[in-house]
Design an enzyme around this catalytic site. Structure first.
Site, PDB file in Angstrom:
ATOM      1  N   ASP A 101       0.860  -1.172   0.104  1.00 17.56           N
ATOM      2  CA  ASP A 101       0.066   0.221   0.041  1.00 17.56           C
ATOM      3  C   ASP A 101       1.024   1.248  -0.058  1.00 17.56           C
ATOM      4  O   ASP A 101       0.567   2.153  -0.795  1.00 17.56           O
ATOM      5  CB  ASP A 101      -0.882  -0.098   1.145  1.00 17.56           C
ATOM      6  CG  ASP A 101      -0.313  -0.384   2.441  1.00 17.56           C
ATOM      7  OD1 ASP A 101       0.759  -0.534   2.645  1.00 17.56           O
ATOM      8  OD2 ASP A 101      -1.123  -0.331   3.545  1.00 17.56           O
ATOM      9  N   ILE A 102       1.891   1.242   0.783  1.00 19.34           N
ATOM     10  CA  ILE A 102       2.562   2.530   0.780  1.00 19.34           C
ATOM     11  C   ILE A 102       4.043   2.143   1.461  1.00 19.34           C
ATOM     12  O   ILE A 102       4.303   1.283   2.022  1.00 19.34           O
ATOM     13  CB  ILE A 102       1.942   3.310   2.211  1.00 19.34           C
ATOM     14  CG1 ILE A 102       2.781   4.825   2.248  1.00 19.34           C
ATOM     15  CG2 ILE A 102       1.963   2.824   3.539  1.00 19.34           C
ATOM     16  CD1 ILE A 102       1.847   6.129   2.827  1.00 19.34           C
ATOM     17  N   ASP A 107       7.255   3.704   3.212  1.00 16.51           N
ATOM     18  CA  ASP A 107       7.482   4.632   4.393  1.00 16.51           C
ATOM     19  C   ASP A 107       9.180   4.821   4.500  1.00 16.51           C
ATOM     20  O   ASP A 107       9.882   5.254   3.611  1.00 16.51           O
ATOM     21  CB  ASP A 107       6.710   4.614   5.573  1.00 16.51           C
ATOM     22  CG  ASP A 107       7.025   5.420   6.786  1.00 16.51           C
ATOM     23  OD1 ASP A 107       7.320   6.465   6.444  1.00 16.51           O
ATOM     24  OD2 ASP A 107       6.989   5.253   7.827  1.00 16.51           O
ATOM     25  N   GLY A 146      10.954   2.192   3.953  1.00 17.86           N
ATOM     26  CA  GLY A 146      11.278   1.343   2.942  1.00 17.86           C
ATOM     27  C   GLY A 146      11.804  -0.386   3.593  1.00 17.86           C
ATOM     28  O   GLY A 146      12.122  -1.152   2.612  1.00 17.86           O
ATOM     29  N   THR A 202      10.251  -2.584   5.040  1.00 18.11           N
ATOM     30  CA  THR A 202       9.431  -3.655   4.714  1.00 18.11           C
ATOM     31  C   THR A 202       9.291  -4.234   3.565  1.00 18.11           C
ATOM     32  O   THR A 202       9.994  -5.605   3.113  1.00 18.11           O
ATOM     33  CB  THR A 202       7.826  -3.242   4.866  1.00 18.11           C
ATOM     34  OG1 THR A 202       7.480  -2.712   5.982  1.00 18.11           O
ATOM     35  CG2 THR A 202       6.908  -4.467   4.202  1.00 18.11           C
ATOM     36  N   LYS A 249       6.209   7.733   0.368  1.00 15.36           N
ATOM     37  CA  LYS A 249       6.860   8.796   1.179  1.00 15.36           C
ATOM     38  C   LYS A 249       8.050   8.923   1.085  1.00 15.36           C
ATOM     39  O   LYS A 249       8.875   8.631   1.919  1.00 15.36           O
ATOM     40  CB  LYS A 249       6.231   8.732   2.834  1.00 15.36           C
ATOM     41  CG  LYS A 249       4.742   8.686   3.041  1.00 15.36           C
ATOM     42  CD  LYS A 249       4.862   8.892   4.617  1.00 15.36           C
ATOM     43  CE  LYS A 249       3.855   7.750   5.267  1.00 15.36           C
ATOM     44  NZ  LYS A 249       3.697   7.740   6.599  1.00 15.36           N
ATOM     45  N   ASP A 287      -4.691   1.805   7.174  1.00 14.61           N
ATOM     46  CA  ASP A 287      -5.329   1.930   8.546  1.00 14.61           C
ATOM     47  C   ASP A 287      -4.619   2.578   9.442  1.00 14.61           C
ATOM     48  O   ASP A 287      -3.273   2.645   9.359  1.00 14.61           O
ATOM     49  CB  ASP A 287      -5.718   0.538   9.107  1.00 14.61           C
ATOM     50  CG  ASP A 287      -4.425  -0.084   9.247  1.00 14.61           C
ATOM     51  OD1 ASP A 287      -3.317  -0.285   8.563  1.00 14.61           O
ATOM     52  OD2 ASP A 287      -4.084  -0.703  10.651  1.00 14.61           O
TER      53      ASP A 287
END
Ligand code: IMP
Ligand code: MG
Length: 186
Positions: A106-107, A109, A111, A113, A137, A165
């Protein structure tokens, strides 16, 4: 009759990416992926649960190719802070050896993950591995990662909606909205 509240959660600050913008961009990404993989017969979209679910299900309907999907569940977050330590909670089922894998999140941040999961997947010998994320981001990255397909670059807000979420709340919003962390109560 009372006017409906503007947002269904009281911690929402403002809309960052609208429903229409998401719809248009996801279609473009799907078409781009379809063009890039037109000669692939083993395409797998591998989504990270649970944040990528809404994105991946919309995205794949714009990929007019034979393909399959699978999921992994990883965690590194508590509230709005990354712990930096990425834990695999549940692994994918497909044997990805020889597959063209697109890791979908999804995103991005910090990095961590995508960086950690990519290393793990490469050990499993896919034919190719690319990364696709709805949001990036960029200014928050702490590791060097390559994002092959992204939807939108966003500033350093904590955002919810379209699958994203905060402590499991906000995933159902059809747009991406920023969270007012001062108003957010666990
Ligand atoms: P990273 O490992 O720091 O790049 O964090 C990526 C993961 O953190 C994503 O898969 C999201 O689950 C979560 N995350 C990061 N930023 C946000 C945000 O603004 N809203 C919701 N989840 C986020
Ligand atoms: Mg996630």
């Amino acid at each position: 009759m009372d006017k409906a509240p503007k947002f269904p959660y009281d911690f929402i600050d403002k809309v960052i990416v609208s429903e229409e913008e998401i719809r248009d961009r996801v279609e473009v990404l799907g078409r781009q992926i379809a063009a890039d993989y037109h000669d692939s017969r083993n395409l797998l979209l591998l989504g990270l649960l649970r944040g990528s679910v809404v994105f991946i299900t919309d995205l794949m309907r714009h990929i007019h190719l034979p393909m399959t999907m699978d999921f992994m569940s990883v965690s590194s977050y508590s509230g709005s802070e990354s712990s930096g330590f990425v834990r695999i909670d549940s692994d994918h089922k497909t044997n990805i050896q020889g597959w063209d894998v697109i890791l979908v999140d999804d995103i991005i941040d910090t990095g961590y993950t995508v960086h950690t999961v990519s290393k793990l997947l490469l050990d499993r010998k896919p034919r190719s591995l690319k990364v696709c994320a709805l949001l990036d981001k960029e200014e928050r990255h702490k590791v060097d990662i390559k994002i092959d397909y992204y939807g939108f670059k966003i500033p350093d807000y904590f955002v919810v909606g379209y699958g994203l979420d905060i402590d499991e709340k906000g995933r159902n919003l059809p747009y991406i909205a920023s969270v007012d962390l001062k108003k957010y109560k666990k």
